[in-house]
Design a protein around this motif. Structure first.
Motif, PDB file in Angstrom:
ATOM      1  N   ASP A  63       5.219  -8.101   5.785  1.00 17.68           N
ATOM      2  CA  ASP A  63       5.607  -7.634   3.970  1.00 17.68           C
ATOM      3  C   ASP A  63       5.609  -6.751   3.164  1.00 17.68           C
ATOM      4  OD1 ASP A  63       5.668  -9.883   2.531  1.00 17.68           O
ATOM      5  OD2 ASP A  63       4.310  -8.808   1.072  1.00 17.68           O
ATOM      6  N   SER A 113      -3.681 -10.735  -0.557  1.00 15.34           N
ATOM      7  CA  SER A 113      -4.552 -10.451  -1.630  1.00 15.34           C
ATOM      8  C   SER A 113      -6.042 -11.245  -1.084  1.00 15.34           C
ATOM      9  CB  SER A 113      -5.196 -10.420  -2.715  1.00 15.34           C
ATOM     10  OG  SER A 113      -4.449  -9.544  -3.590  1.00 15.34           O
ATOM     11  N   GLN A 141      -8.357   0.826   9.528  1.00 15.56           N
ATOM     12  CA  GLN A 141      -8.032  -0.231   9.143  1.00 15.56           C
ATOM     13  C   GLN A 141      -7.762  -1.558   9.729  1.00 15.56           C
ATOM     14  OE1 GLN A 141      -7.407   0.487   4.538  1.00 15.56           O
ATOM     15  NE2 GLN A 141      -9.061   0.914   4.448  1.00 15.56           N
ATOM     16  N   GLN A 190       4.668 -17.893  -0.403  1.00 19.59           N
ATOM     17  CA  GLN A 190       3.228 -16.823  -0.291  1.00 19.59           C
ATOM     18  C   GLN A 190       2.475 -16.838  -1.566  1.00 19.59           C
ATOM     19  OE1 GLN A 190       3.539 -12.314  -0.511  1.00 19.59           O
ATOM     20  NE2 GLN A 190       4.475 -12.566   0.961  1.00 19.59           N
ATOM     21  N   LYS A 249      -4.619   0.891   4.605  1.00 25.03           N
ATOM     22  CA  LYS A 249      -4.316   2.130   4.219  1.00 25.03           C
ATOM     23  C   LYS A 249      -4.387   3.439   5.721  1.00 25.03           C
ATOM     24  CE  LYS A 249      -5.019   2.936  -0.634  1.00 25.03           C
ATOM     25  NZ  LYS A 249      -5.947   2.961  -1.646  1.00 25.03           N
ATOM     26  N   LYS A 298     -17.796  -2.545   0.957  1.00 22.96           N
ATOM     27  CA  LYS A 298     -17.985  -1.085   1.246  1.00 22.96           C
ATOM     28  C   LYS A 298     -17.882  -0.806  -0.335  1.00 22.96           C
ATOM     29  CE  LYS A 298     -13.025   0.436   0.870  1.00 22.96           C
ATOM     30  NZ  LYS A 298     -11.974   0.288   1.678  1.00 22.96           N
ATOM     31  N   TYR A 299     -17.479  -1.231  -1.490  1.00 23.55           N
ATOM     32  CA  TYR A 299     -17.720  -1.118  -3.072  1.00 23.55           C
ATOM     33  C   TYR A 299     -19.058  -1.773  -3.261  1.00 23.55           C
ATOM     34  CZ  TYR A 299     -13.223   0.998  -2.111  1.00 23.55           C
ATOM     35  OH  TYR A 299     -11.968   1.075  -1.496  1.00 23.55           O
ATOM     36  N   GLN A 336       1.106  -1.151  -0.173  1.00 19.32           N
ATOM     37  CA  GLN A 336      -0.034  -0.075  -0.061  1.00 19.32           C
ATOM     38  C   GLN A 336       0.883   1.162  -0.150  1.00 19.32           C
ATOM     39  OE1 GLN A 336      -0.624  -2.927   1.375  1.00 19.32           O
ATOM     40  NE2 GLN A 336      -2.872  -2.977   0.229  1.00 19.32           N
ATOM     41  N   ARG A 345      -6.430  -1.600  -8.999  1.00 16.31           N
ATOM     42  CA  ARG A 345      -8.415  -1.965  -8.903  1.00 16.31           C
ATOM     43  C   ARG A 345      -8.092  -1.687 -10.156  1.00 16.31           C
ATOM     44  NH1 ARG A 345      -9.503  -1.238  -2.536  1.00 16.31           N
ATOM     45  NH2 ARG A 345      -9.212   1.044  -3.310  1.00 16.31           N
ATOM     46  N   SER A 399       7.327 -16.554  -3.533  1.00 18.51           N
ATOM     47  CA  SER A 399       6.042 -16.388  -3.692  1.00 18.51           C
ATOM     48  C   SER A 399       5.347 -16.914  -5.175  1.00 18.51           C
ATOM     49  CB  SER A 399       6.319 -14.833  -3.138  1.00 18.51           C
ATOM     50  OG  SER A 399       5.315 -14.559  -4.283  1.00 18.51           O
ATOM     51  N   ASP A 400       4.690 -17.035  -4.993  1.00 21.04           N
ATOM     52  CA  ASP A 400       4.026 -17.043  -6.588  1.00 21.04           C
ATOM     53  C   ASP A 400       4.483 -17.759  -7.351  1.00 21.04           C
ATOM     54  OD1 ASP A 400       2.268 -14.831  -5.938  1.00 21.04           O
ATOM     55  OD2 ASP A 400       3.441 -13.111  -7.311  1.00 21.04           O
TER      56      ASP A 400
HETATM   57  N1  LIG Z   1       3.530 -11.997  -3.902  1.00 21.42           N
HETATM   58  C1  LIG Z   1       2.862 -11.171  -4.701  1.00 21.42           C
HETATM   59  O1  LIG Z   1       2.464 -11.450  -5.734  1.00 21.42           O
HETATM   60  C2  LIG Z   1       1.916  -9.964  -3.921  1.00 21.42           C
HETATM   61  C3  LIG Z   1       0.289  -9.234  -4.758  1.00 21.42           C
HETATM   62  C4  LIG Z   1       0.070  -8.590  -4.235  1.00 21.42           C
HETATM   63  C5  LIG Z   1      -0.117  -8.448  -2.708  1.00 21.42           C
HETATM   64  N2  LIG Z   1       1.349  -9.198  -1.707  1.00 21.42           N
HETATM   65  C6  LIG Z   1       1.338  -8.674  -0.316  1.00 21.42           C
HETATM   66  O2  LIG Z   1      -0.040  -8.090  -0.198  1.00 21.42           O
HETATM   67  C7  LIG Z   1      -1.059  -7.282   0.539  1.00 21.42           C
HETATM   68  C8  LIG Z   1      -2.238  -7.306   0.260  1.00 21.42           C
HETATM   69  O3  LIG Z   1      -3.057  -7.515  -0.476  1.00 21.42           O
HETATM   70  P1  LIG Z   1      -2.811  -6.482  -1.619  1.00 21.42           P
HETATM   71  O4  LIG Z   1      -2.375  -5.207  -1.220  1.00 21.42           O
HETATM   72  O5  LIG Z   1      -3.462  -7.053  -2.679  1.00 21.42           O
HETATM   73  O6  LIG Z   1      -4.876  -6.239  -1.124  1.00 21.42           O
HETATM   74  P2  LIG Z   1      -5.886  -6.613   0.239  1.00 21.42           P
HETATM   75  O7  LIG Z   1      -5.121  -7.190   1.638  1.00 21.42           O
HETATM   76  O8  LIG Z   1      -6.293  -8.016  -0.456  1.00 21.42           O
HETATM   77  O9  LIG Z   1      -6.598  -6.161   0.361  1.00 21.42           O
HETATM   78  C9  LIG Z   1      -6.412  -4.145   1.056  1.00 21.42           C
HETATM   79  C10 LIG Z   1      -7.053  -3.066   0.767  1.00 21.42           C
HETATM   80  O10 LIG Z   1      -8.620  -3.456   1.333  1.00 21.42           O
HETATM   81  C11 LIG Z   1      -9.042  -1.772   1.865  1.00 21.42           C
HETATM   82  N3  LIG Z   1      -8.957  -2.505   2.934  1.00 21.42           N
HETATM   83  C12 LIG Z   1      -7.987  -2.817   4.436  1.00 21.42           C
HETATM   84  N4  LIG Z   1      -8.632  -2.489   5.370  1.00 21.42           N
HETATM   85  C13 LIG Z   1      -9.980  -2.701   5.190  1.00 21.42           C
HETATM   86  C14 LIG Z   1     -10.869  -2.654   6.322  1.00 21.42           C
HETATM   87  N5  LIG Z   1     -10.351  -2.958   7.561  1.00 21.42           N
HETATM   88  N6  LIG Z   1     -12.165  -2.147   5.792  1.00 21.42           N
HETATM   89  C15 LIG Z   1     -12.409  -1.345   4.313  1.00 21.42           C
HETATM   90  N7  LIG Z   1     -11.712  -1.591   3.735  1.00 21.42           N
HETATM   91  C16 LIG Z   1      -9.972  -1.607   3.689  1.00 21.42           C
HETATM   92  C17 LIG Z   1      -7.918  -0.761   1.175  1.00 21.42           C
HETATM   93  O11 LIG Z   1      -7.918  -0.109  -0.323  1.00 21.42           O
HETATM   94  P3  LIG Z   1      -8.650   0.493   0.475  1.00 21.42           P
HETATM   95  O12 LIG Z   1      -9.192   1.515   1.578  1.00 21.42           O
HETATM   96  O13 LIG Z   1      -8.881   2.076  -1.066  1.00 21.42           O
HETATM   97  O14 LIG Z   1     -10.019  -0.351  -0.226  1.00 21.42           O
HETATM   98  C18 LIG Z   1      -6.650  -1.894   1.451  1.00 21.42           C
HETATM   99  O15 LIG Z   1      -5.692  -1.358   0.304  1.00 21.42           O
HETATM  100  C19 LIG Z   1       0.146  -6.492  -0.228  1.00 21.42           C
HETATM  101  O16 LIG Z   1       0.088  -5.166   0.812  1.00 21.42           O
HETATM  102  C20 LIG Z   1       1.300  -7.216  -0.308  1.00 21.42           C
HETATM  103  O17 LIG Z   1       2.462  -7.612   0.946  1.00 21.42           O
HETATM  104  C21 LIG Z   1       1.843  -9.790  -2.388  1.00 21.42           C
END
Ligand SMILES: NC(=O)c1ccc[n+]([C@@H]2O[C@H](COP(=O)([O-])OP(=O)(O)OC[C@H]3O[C@@H](n4cnc5c(N)ncnc54)[C@H](OP(=O)(O)O)[C@@H]3O)[C@@H](O)[C@H]2O)c1
Length: 326
Positions: free
Chosen positions: A51, A201, A281, A172, A277, A211-212, A22, A223, A149-150
């Motif tokens: 992470d 994710s 949250q 991961q 963010k 929320k969306y 983020q 996104r 990872s992946d």
């Molecule tokens: N290895 C890989 O290839 C890979 C790929 C992707 C991510 N990752 C890692 O995984 C982590 C998380 O995955 P991600 O970034 O894809 O997304 P995620 O964790 O699935 O979603 C995060 C988003 O959800 C929203 N959110 C978080 N908590 C919330 C709450 N309590 N209430 C409402 N909205 C909330 C926020 O965005 P909004 O407020 O804007 O909606 C936040 O940016 C990353 O930071 C990264 O470290 C790794």
């Protein structure tokens, strides 16, 4: 905060971690003070597993995370940081160079867990060459543990066979209630070999928060291109959100918390790493562990999501190319 153990290491990690992607242009949180507030609240609530990756904001995420942790004054051995090296750097020259830079970015003298971010699919770097270079970093104390990872499990197996004295501790993978492929491969593999599955994710980039609303999706961030928010997929996600809401009411929890709890209830090796963010949250994310869904509620969600058909080719399939002749 509820804790568990990282792989076979004996090291205590929080049952939910914090993703730091983020802190980059991709997600739009590029103000250091805002990032620090997120990290500070996470630490206050007992989260100690963070992470990041070299490519997140091309170092911005590592710099923000490392600086915030230092300024907050948390003891180095109380936190566990995983960072990731991209597939393109997985050769002996780039591994040593980029890990040195990552250590500087984070402001630490060792990395807790170094993961290969994705396989070097375009460069043909030999698996054993980069596996041994990564192991060298562990033997020299610059890195404490390794992860992947992946990586498909077939390649995980190949990588592990190249190591001499150590094993990997983390897989991961993309894994959340509506994208469950990892369950067929990585989760059983990690359970068998006692590895931690870092679920990325884990709330489907915010889709599982509820929320969306469908029809009102307009993103200025990463996104805008994510198939999960395409109407054909999102309609299915939205019906899951209604069930998360209904079940959450029984526990006094929000959909996002039920979605995360479903993951940790599924297996003791799964540790979600949601991104946040704002400090608010983080509070909700931290409160997604320390309790469990009942077996009946876990099963209702299992059955409701087992046969979803999320499509990743949806944009390509629906696009008709206009051919112009001049
Ligand atoms: N290895 C890989 O290839 C890979 C790929 C992707 C991510 N990752 C890692 O995984 C982590 C998380 O995955 P991600 O970034 O894809 O997304 P995620 O964790 O699935 O979603 C995060 C988003 O959800 C929203 N959110 C978080 N908590 C919330 C709450 N309590 N209430 C409402 N909205 C909330 C926020 O965005 P909004 O407020 O804007 O909606 C936040 O940016 C990353 O930071 C990264 O470290 C790794």
């Amino acid at each position: 905060m509820e804790y568990t153990i990282l792989g076979k290491t004996g090291i205590k990690i929080s049952r939910v971690g914090l993703g730091a992607w983020q802190f980059s242009e991709a997600w739009g949180l590029t103000d250091y003070r805002a990032a620090k507030a997120v990290v500070a609240r996470a630490v206050e609530l007992g989260i100690n597993f963070f992470d990041t990756a070299m490519v997140y904001g091309m170092g911005m995420s590592e710099v923000f995370l490392g600086r915030a942790l230092r300024e907050i004054g948390v003891k180095r051995d109380h936190i566990v940081i995983s960072t990731k090296i991209p597939g393109e750097f997985l050769n002996p020259i780039d591994i040593f160079r980029s890990v040195e830079k990552s250590l500087r970015n984070l402001g630490v003298d060792y990395i807790d867990v170094l993961l290969a971010h994705w396989p070097p699919c375009w460069h043909n770097f030999p698996t054993c060459e980069y596996a041994r270079a990564m192991e060298r970093l562990v033997l020299m104390g610059k890195v404490h543990y390794l992860g992947l990872s992946d990586y498909p499990v077939e390649l995980v197996e190949a990588f592990r066979n190249c190591l001499s004295r150590i094993d990997i501790q983390i897989l991961q993978v993309r894994y959340n209630l509506v994208e469950r492929w990892a369950e067929r491969t990585h989760v059983p593999y990690a359970e068998k070999y006692n590895m931690t599955v870092q679920a990325w994710s884990p709330i489907a980039k915010g889709a599982l928060t509820g929320k969306y609303e469908p029809g009102k999706l307009e993103f200025q961030d990463v996104r805008s291109r994510d198939p999960i928010f395409h109407p054909g997929n999102y309609t299915q996600v939205w019906s899951v959100v209604q069930l998360l809401r209904e079940i959450g009411e029984k526990y006094g929890k929000k959909p996002v918390q039920v979605a995360l709890n479903w993951l940790i209830t599924t297996s003791p090796v799964i540790v979600p790493i949601p991104g946040a963010k704002t400090p608010e949250q983080v509070e909700e994310l931290a409160d997604s562990v320390g309790w469990r869904l009942s077996y009946e509620d876990w099963r209702r969600l299992d059955e409701a999501t087992r046969n979803l058909s999320i499509s990743y080719s949806v944009v390509y399939v629906e696009k008709d190319v206009k051919v112009e002749e001049h």
